[in-house]
Design an enzyme around this catalytic site. Sequence first.
Site, PDB file in Angstrom:
ATOM      1  N   ASN A  18       0.869  -1.182   0.000  1.00 22.19           N
ATOM      2  CA  ASN A  18       0.000   0.000   0.000  1.00 22.19           C
ATOM      3  C   ASN A  18       0.902   1.227   0.000  1.00 22.19           C
ATOM      4  OD1 ASN A  18      -1.794   2.067   0.506  1.00 22.19           O
ATOM      5  ND2 ASN A  18      -2.151   1.506   2.652  1.00 22.19           N
ATOM      6  N   LYS A  20       0.105   4.227  -0.251  1.00 22.96           N
ATOM      7  CA  LYS A  20      -0.559   5.433   0.272  1.00 22.96           C
ATOM      8  C   LYS A  20      -0.354   6.579  -0.731  1.00 22.96           C
ATOM      9  CE  LYS A  20       0.411   3.591   4.794  1.00 22.96           C
ATOM     10  NZ  LYS A  20       0.290   3.736   6.211  1.00 22.96           N
ATOM     11  N   HIS A 108      -9.422   1.163   5.199  1.00 20.47           N
ATOM     12  CA  HIS A 108      -8.116   1.362   5.853  1.00 20.47           C
ATOM     13  C   HIS A 108      -8.309   2.339   7.022  1.00 20.47           C
ATOM     14  CE1 HIS A 108      -3.967   2.592   6.498  1.00 20.47           C
ATOM     15  NE2 HIS A 108      -3.618   1.499   5.853  1.00 20.47           N
ATOM     16  N   GLU A 110      -6.664   4.749   8.000  1.00 23.16           N
ATOM     17  CA  GLU A 110      -6.456   6.167   7.650  1.00 23.16           C
ATOM     18  C   GLU A 110      -7.697   6.745   6.982  1.00 23.16           C
ATOM     19  OE1 GLU A 110      -2.764   5.685   5.508  1.00 23.16           O
ATOM     20  OE2 GLU A 110      -1.762   5.148   7.383  1.00 23.16           O
ATOM     21  N   GLU A 180      -5.122  -4.956  10.921  1.00 20.60           N
ATOM     22  CA  GLU A 180      -4.132  -3.895  11.058  1.00 20.60           C
ATOM     23  C   GLU A 180      -4.354  -3.151  12.376  1.00 20.60           C
ATOM     24  OE1 GLU A 180      -2.317  -2.784   7.116  1.00 20.60           O
ATOM     25  OE2 GLU A 180      -4.030  -1.462   7.343  1.00 20.60           O
ATOM     26  N   GLY A 186       2.577   2.400  10.572  1.00 21.31           N
ATOM     27  CA  GLY A 186       3.500   3.508  10.346  1.00 21.31           C
ATOM     28  C   GLY A 186       4.269   3.927  11.592  1.00 21.31           C
ATOM     29  N   SER A 226       3.638  -2.102  10.242  1.00 21.19           N
ATOM     30  CA  SER A 226       5.096  -2.109  10.352  1.00 21.19           C
ATOM     31  C   SER A 226       5.716  -3.460   9.994  1.00 21.19           C
ATOM     32  CB  SER A 226       5.540  -1.650  11.755  1.00 21.19           C
ATOM     33  OG  SER A 226       5.080  -0.332  11.996  1.00 21.19           O
TER      34      SER A 226
END
Length: 265
Positions: A18, A20, A108, A110, A180, A186, A226
Site C-alpha cells: 500500500n 498510500k 483502511h 487512515e 491492522e 506507520g 510495520s
Amino acid sequence: MTDPSGPDGARKPLIAGNWKMNHDHFTAIQYTQKLSYLLDTHDYELVDVVLCPPFTDLRSMQTTLESDKIPIALGAQNCYYEKEGAFTGEVSPVMLAKLNVSYVIVGHSERRRHFGETDDVVNRKVRAVIANGMTPIACVGETLEEREAGGTDAKVSSQVVNAFDGVKKAEIAGAVVAYEPIWAIGTGRNATPDDAETTIAVIRAALAQRFDPATAEAVRIQYGGSAKPGNAAELMARPGIDGLLVGGASLDPEEFGRIIRYGSS
Ligand code: PEP
C-alpha cells in the site's frame, strides 16, 4: 474475484504493498520494472503479489504490467460505492475494473480516521467492489486505547462482520481481510507474531460464527502494521496469517522484494 487458493488447495499467501500517497506515475513505472527484475516465476508460485498505488498511477502501471507480462496484480487504495454520478472527486469501482484492478483496499484505518468512513460506508464499498468482480481487502483493527481496555476482540469481530453484511458466503470466501492494529501502522512497532496470530484467529472465528466455518476457512487474512524484511518470515510462519499488507516498507522495491521472498534465506 481472485482465486484464494494455491496449487495445493491451501490459502495462497498474499502480499500487498500500500503505497498510500507516494510515487507519481513516472516513479511507479520504474518501481514496477525494478520489482519485476527482483522476482522470478518461483516467487509468484509461492506468493500472490499486489501493488496498490495512488489512482493516478493505475493506468501507467496497468500498461507496464500487461505489456511486460508481469504477474503482479493491481490494487486500488479506495473507491466509492456508486457506479457513476454527481460525486465530485470520487472514483467508481466500474472505472477501476476497467483498468484491470483486481483488489481494492477498503476501510483502511487512515480512511476511517481522516475521512470519516464508518462501518456502513465500508460495507457499501465492499459490496460495490465485489459486484464489479474485484476482491476487497477489508481492513479491521483496534486503537491502542481499545487494546489496553481489552476491547480488541469485540472491535475486530464487529468490524469484520459489519464489513461483509449482506454479502453472499461464496463471495466472502474469495475476499481478503487485513488485520491492522492501528497502533502498529506507520509506527515501526509491529504486533508480536503471537498477538497477530491470536487476533487473526478471533477474526476467523467471528466469520465462522456469523457465516459458517468453511466460509471462514477460505478467507485470506493478512497482517498489516510495520511489516518489514526483518519480521516478515516470523509473521508468515504463524498458522492463520495468510499474507501481509505493507505500507512504508513497500515504497522501496528492494525492501518490498525482500518481504515477498520472506521464505528464502
Ligand atoms: C498500511 O498502511 O496498511 C500499513 C500497514 O502501513 P505500515 O506498514 O507503514 O505500518
